[in-house]
Design a protein around this motif. Sequence first.
Motif, short mmCIF file in Angstrom:
data_model
loop_
_atom_site.label_atom_id
_atom_site.label_comp_id
_atom_site.label_asym_id
_atom_site.label_seq_id
_atom_site.Cartn_x
_atom_site.Cartn_y
_atom_site.Cartn_z
N MET A 121 0.83 -1.20 0.00
CA MET A 121 0.00 0.00 0.00
C MET A 121 0.87 1.25 0.00
SD MET A 121 -3.04 1.27 -0.15
CE MET A 121 -4.38 0.30 0.55
N ASN A 122 1.99 1.22 0.71
CA ASN A 122 2.90 2.36 0.69
C ASN A 122 3.41 2.61 -0.72
OD1 ASN A 122 4.66 4.35 2.20
ND2 ASN A 122 6.21 3.12 1.18
N ASN A 136 -0.10 12.85 -2.35
CA ASN A 136 1.34 12.64 -2.48
C ASN A 136 1.85 13.02 -3.86
OD1 ASN A 136 1.94 11.79 0.13
ND2 ASN A 136 1.54 9.63 -0.31
N ALA A 137 1.01 12.85 -4.86
CA ALA A 137 1.42 13.17 -6.22
C ALA A 137 1.69 14.67 -6.39
CB ALA A 137 0.35 12.73 -7.21
N THR A 138 1.18 15.49 -5.48
CA THR A 138 1.38 16.93 -5.56
C THR A 138 2.54 17.41 -4.69
OG1 THR A 138 -0.10 17.49 -3.70
CG2 THR A 138 -1.11 17.20 -5.87
N GLY A 159 2.80 5.36 -6.61
CA GLY A 159 1.81 5.12 -7.67
C GLY A 159 1.95 3.78 -8.33
N LYS A 160 2.57 2.81 -7.65
CA LYS A 160 2.79 1.49 -8.22
C LYS A 160 1.76 0.49 -7.68
CE LYS A 160 7.78 2.09 -8.84
NZ LYS A 160 9.12 1.56 -8.48
N GLY A 161 1.40 -0.49 -8.50
CA GLY A 161 0.45 -1.52 -8.07
C GLY A 161 -0.97 -0.99 -8.08
#
Length: 425
Positions: free
Chosen positions: A107-108, A146-148, A114-116
């Motif tokens: 999950m982390n 987190n993407a930002t 952004g993987k999985g």
Amino acid sequence: MTKPFKGLFIAGLFFFITNISFAQSDMIAAINGQIIPLKTLEPGADLADLQKLKPILKDKEIIGLGEATHGTHEFFLFKHRMLQFLVKEMGVKAFIMEGDFAGAQAMNDYVVNGKGTVDKGLQGVGFGIWMTQEVVDMANWLKAYNATQPAENKVRFFGCDMQWGSSAMAMLKEYLTPTNQFTPEMEVAYAATKLYAPSLNSKDKAAIKGAVNSLNKIKFTEGDTAMYRHYVRELQQFIIYIDAQSTLFPAKQSDVRDKCMAENVEWIANYMHHSKVMVWAHNGHINKTAGSDGYKRMGMYLANDLKDKYYAMGFDFNNGSMRSFDMKQRKNVAAEMPKARPGSSGDVFAQCAEPNFILDFKSASADPLVNTFLNTNIASVFYGAQYNGEAPHYVTHKLAETFDAMIFIRDTHAAMDEKQPDVTK
């Protein structure tokens, strides 16, 4: 009984009941004067109503959010909103869930890199109780947030549990195989960790113990060495846990689990350089005293080690339903819950003016009536992942000794099953 005496008796009884009623109404009025009303439970809403928490949580390092059931929509919803507040307003950098330490790294990887997939991440966490749409939505919000953010501001996702050893073994196998350090002995142990823990026989346990002894001697020199060493520690905890299994003393294994969970939470806090951390678990894990059930809980260790740096927020409710696994139907159902028992904390809070609120015990205790209420034994409901119509489980405790605050939600509904993606698109 003579008529005059009967009259005096009735008058006295009326006076007694009336005074109890006045005392009760005075106490409710006093609680009303101390609560922080919640304008909404919805994530994404304005956070103005939570601003009063800032001075309360300013110096806290670990903030535990409990839940009175493992299947309540509103609990999960508001925890999502609290996570948004703690991340945006309080600088929380780590989210810890009641789930497998090593397995939660899937999950982390999803929320940070952004993987999985979110589903794979939930499977790694390891409990079906978290495979709900509310938790999916929370994880997707964390991923989008987190993407930002630059790398130093991204919020990490962790688990603190250790009831399975297979994910830790899988991580170590991946790390050690390229250097031929994952031995046949370890492979046998890896297979054993995939079995249902209560079914492990003496041969299985011996294989796991032998492999973990060998793993403990390995020098990790590449990559995140601290994390890999803690995978080994999780396996050591797993051994302690399975050795503690006892039909005569069932609480023993539970106590071991909570002690290990506390160790893992503190390890994560150290790993994250003591930035603020939010912990998501049941009321029964975050609480700071044993209560009438007598269990030694994670929160008790955290409170002892961190003192005022640990802040525990319990959840309570009055009425509603929960998502429960029905053993006969072999599926999750919406189970209707009994209304809060008269005189219980849920019943008292249901009489307050606001349907949903937070009560911070330290500040509220400035009122003598509230202080007396919070330091008097009272029953609070503690459900787990299931409710199949049996008698509700209550724990008697003093609220001020068990939690630092209570989040009360008057009416509740069952958490929603995770929506399956539309594969036709």
